[in-house]
Enzyme design. Structure first.
Site, PDB file in Angstrom:
ATOM      1  N   GLU A 134       0.831  -1.209   0.000  1.00 31.53           N
ATOM      2  CA  GLU A 134       0.000   0.000   0.000  1.00 31.53           C
ATOM      3  C   GLU A 134       0.863   1.256   0.000  1.00 31.53           C
ATOM      4  O   GLU A 134       0.563   2.229  -0.685  1.00 31.53           O
ATOM      5  CB  GLU A 134      -0.950   0.010   1.208  1.00 31.53           C
ATOM      6  N   ASP A 274      -3.937  -9.767  -8.842  1.00 29.66           N
ATOM      7  CA  ASP A 274      -4.227  -8.813  -9.923  1.00 29.66           C
ATOM      8  C   ASP A 274      -3.050  -7.991 -10.467  1.00 29.66           C
ATOM      9  O   ASP A 274      -2.647  -8.128 -11.621  1.00 29.66           O
ATOM     10  CB  ASP A 274      -5.383  -7.876  -9.509  1.00 29.66           C
ATOM     11  N   GLU A 367     -18.500  -6.254  -4.132  1.00 26.10           N
ATOM     12  CA  GLU A 367     -17.123  -6.748  -4.010  1.00 26.10           C
ATOM     13  C   GLU A 367     -16.984  -8.173  -4.557  1.00 26.10           C
ATOM     14  O   GLU A 367     -16.015  -8.493  -5.214  1.00 26.10           O
ATOM     15  CB  GLU A 367     -16.694  -6.704  -2.535  1.00 26.10           C
ATOM     16  N   GLU A 388     -11.859   0.204 -10.572  1.00 29.06           N
ATOM     17  CA  GLU A 388     -11.461  -0.711 -11.655  1.00 29.06           C
ATOM     18  C   GLU A 388     -12.356  -0.646 -12.893  1.00 29.06           C
ATOM     19  O   GLU A 388     -11.875  -0.702 -14.019  1.00 29.06           O
ATOM     20  CB  GLU A 388     -11.353  -2.148 -11.133  1.00 29.06           C
ATOM     21  N   THR A 471      -0.664   0.926 -10.869  1.00 29.40           N
ATOM     22  CA  THR A 471      -1.900   0.270 -10.442  1.00 29.40           C
ATOM     23  C   THR A 471      -2.747   1.196  -9.572  1.00 29.40           C
ATOM     24  O   THR A 471      -3.922   0.947  -9.351  1.00 29.40           O
ATOM     25  CB  THR A 471      -1.611  -1.052  -9.698  1.00 29.40           C
TER      26      THR A 471
HETATM   27  C1  DMJ Z   1      -6.147   0.244  -5.570  1.00 23.70           C
HETATM   28  O1  DMJ Z   1      -5.489   0.577  -4.397  1.00 23.70           O
HETATM   29  C2  DMJ Z   1      -5.198  -0.338  -6.548  1.00 23.70           C
HETATM   30  O2  DMJ Z   1      -5.784  -0.273  -7.798  1.00 23.70           O
HETATM   31  C3  DMJ Z   1      -4.824  -1.761  -6.219  1.00 23.70           C
HETATM   32  O3  DMJ Z   1      -4.033  -2.366  -7.211  1.00 23.70           O
HETATM   33  C4  DMJ Z   1      -6.027  -2.628  -5.971  1.00 23.70           C
HETATM   34  N1  DMJ Z   1      -7.203  -1.899  -5.977  1.00 23.70           N
HETATM   35  C5  DMJ Z   1      -7.277  -0.691  -5.227  1.00 23.70           C
HETATM   36  C6  DMJ Z   1      -8.591   0.006  -5.458  1.00 23.70           C
HETATM   37  O4  DMJ Z   1      -9.642  -0.836  -5.627  1.00 23.70           O
END
Ligand code: DMJ
Length: 574
Positions: A134, A274, A367, A388, A471
């Site tokens: 994070e 992912d 979710e 997403e 991401t």
């Molecule tokens: C984000 O913090 C990033 O996209 C992460 O890769 C997974 N998804 C969350 C938001 O849903």
């Protein structure tokens, strides 16, 4: 509900085609709609941002219902407000996460104010235990991206002097990550303490995405600082993970960083895995190392073979390939966006439709939805303002310019305002069946959800530049100077040029208009411009009679060829 499996063909790397004939009157309607929607999304962003700055800054995130804050990035986020240590003011992560969006909105004043505040006040020398992944995607990625945007002269974001303060903060943060990598496998612990490093008796369990999605930020940090340790640590982790794959080219979801054993064998494209896929592909685009492409290609092919069922993706056991959980999850909705970058637009489109169908059915996306029981997961009924689906919609629109995606974006903006907007910001949905809210505005709502919705209605950022998004939605510039070894096709004499008026304009990673170039700026009016995307196929459906009908691949810069059954693709071995 299910359709039978698609034929065995895995249509990897279908290039996006741009043979769209747009009627001028409908073009005008789209432009008007885009303008209106840009304003709406901007309003959403500032409603979230201003409330954060008023009620939560410099703490991590806003509680929009009670107009208070949570330091959710550290484990302090789990403590009640009255139990928070008085000397800890959080990491201002929502501000860090907002900088790249402020830059895209062109809000120079707020961007500069944010940079100044952070450079004077943000300190990482604090005794808090944080999640490495994070912190990497939100803090490190936010700082590096804002730094790159600040030094990009075309943005003119900083009026006063900018002395690389954000980069220095990023470097300090990156150094605090390094002790986490001191494990027998080289795979980092999932948690570190900013001040003390790895805590005694720290958990040795981590997820594939948690440790396999560090290379963009840490690689960029190494390139910018000249200190190779960050990139080496992240790359070593990726290589180790890849060595641990099964003979089917599948990885599990969780593992032990000390023993290197898999703990959870079931995996898919959603939670826990992912962004591992995403970072292999994007690392190839950003750094040009063939290794990343090789790993991604095999991993992607395996994902299509073992997880995909028509437009849906289930989970499978990494050793046997047998399906385990039949679930549609909100996090999986990023996948079609990744497929657009790969060039697999047909598959992206069909999955995106299913995710949007779920959004329409519930008003937002739950979710977890149990595909086999056709019901929402009993305990995962929430929607925490995730980005997403907006992300994939943005990629698909930029790739196809099909106005249907604008309607999808509009529907999403409407639902977000209708169900999640409160006086103090935007609140997560606790239960999509009742639309009961939860007191939390995640920072990714500003870094990603609002950004992708805005970029869906605003082509200028991606059309004029060449950025890849992390991401967490933070743009990083693609530069040939960061490419270790340029693919041979870079040296082709058959350059394509991008011109707008008398001057060429930079081309985006999705423009498909020009080939990347290492040629020096030789002739003023004929500079080669960088882009990772290329020449489209002759025919919109990627059918071909000969190799001549196939263009150049969007991500590898390699000439596509015509297969025996008449489809363009990257059929020739590397
Ligand atoms: C984000 O913090 C990033 O996209 C992460 O890769 C997974 N998804 C969350 C938001 O849903």
């Amino acid at each position: 509900m299910f359709r039978p499996l698609h034929p065995k063909h895995v249509y990897i790397c279908f290039l996006i085609s741009f043979a769209f004939f747009i009627d001028p009157s409908s073009q005008h309607v789209d432009d008007v709609k885009k303008q209106q929607m840009r304003e709406k999304v901007r309003e959403m962003f500032y409603h979230a941002y201003d409330n954060y700055m008023t009620y939560a800054f410099p703490h991590d995130e806003l509680k929009p219902i009670t107009k208070s804050f949570t330091d959710s990035l550290s484990e302090l986020g789990n403590l009640k407000l009255e139990h928070l240590p008085t000397d800890y003011n959080g990491s201002a992560v929502t501000l860090v996460e907002s900088l790249s969006s402020l830059a895209i909105f062109g809000n120079k004043t707020e961007f500069e104010k944010g940079v100044l505040w952070l450079s004077e006040n943000l300190k990482f020398d604090v005794d808090v235990r944080v999640n490495l992944f994070e912190c990497n995607i939100r803090l490190l990625g936010g700082l590096i991206s804002a730094h790159l945007l600040a030094i990009d002269p075309t943005n003119r974001l900083i009026q006063g002097s900018y002395d690389n303060q954000l980069l220095r903060l990023a470097e300090d943060l990156g150094k605090r990550f390094l002790p986490a990598f001191e494990t027998p496998t080289g795979i980092p612990y999932a948690w570190i303490n900013f001040k003390k490093g790895v805590m005694e008796n720290e958990t040795t369990e981590t997820s594939t995405s948690g440790c396999g999605s560090l290379i963009l930020e840490m690689g960029a940090l190494s390139r910018l600082t000249g200190d190779p340790r960050f990139e080496s640590a992240a790359l070593r982790t990726l290589r180790q993970l890849w060595r641990m794959r099964s003979s089917l080219d599948l990885l599990g979801t969780t593992l032990d960083v000390v023993t290197g054993e898999w703990l959870e064998y079931s995996s898919g494209i959603g939670a826990g895995v992912d962004s591992f896929y995403e970072y292999l592909m994007k690392a190839y685009i950003l750094f040009g190392k063939e290794d990343y492409w090789r790993m991604f290609r095999s991993a992607y092919l395996a994902s299509q073979k073992y997880f995909r069922y028509g437009p849906w993706y289930h989970e499978a056991n990494m050793w046997s390939g047998k399906p385990t959980y039949w679930q549609l999850t909100s996090l999986q909705a990023f996948w079609p966006g990744l497929q657009v970058l790969v060039g697999d637009v047909a598959a992206a489109n069909s999955s995106h439709r299913e995710f949007f169908h779920a959004w329409e059915k519930f008003g937002v996306i739950p979710e977890r939805y149990l595909l086999d029981h056709q019901m929402i997961h009993p305990t995962e009924r929430y929607y925490p303002l995730r980005p997403e689906l907006a992300e994939s919609t943005f990629y698909l629109y930029q790739a196809t310019k099909d106005p249907w995606y604008l309607d999808v974006g509009e529907a999403m903006v409407k639902s977000l305002n209708r169900y999640t907007k409160v006086a103090g910001g935007f609140a997560s949905v606790r239960d999509v069946t009742t639309m009961q809210l939860e007191d939390h505005q995640h920072s990714f709502f500003l870094a990603e959800t609002c950004k992708y919705l805005y970029l869906l209605f605003d082509d200028s950022f991606v059309a004029k530049r060449n950025y890849i998004f992390t991401t967490e939605g933070h743009p990083l510039q693609v530069m040939s100077s960061w490419h270790d070894k340029l693919p041979e096709s870079y040296f082709s004499g058959n350059w394509t040029f991008s011109k707008s008026g008398a001057w060429e304009s930079g081309a985006s990673a999705m423009s498909m208009k020009v080939c990347p170039s290492i040629a020096p700026n030789s002739r003023l009016h004929e500079q080669h411009r960088e882009s990772v995307c290329h020449v489209p196929d002759q025919k919109i459906d990627h059918k071909c009679w000969s190799n001549r009908d196939c263009g150049v691949d969007a991500t590898t810069c390699r000439q596509r060829s015509c297969s025996e059954v008449g489809f363009c693709g990257l059929w020739n071995p590397l």
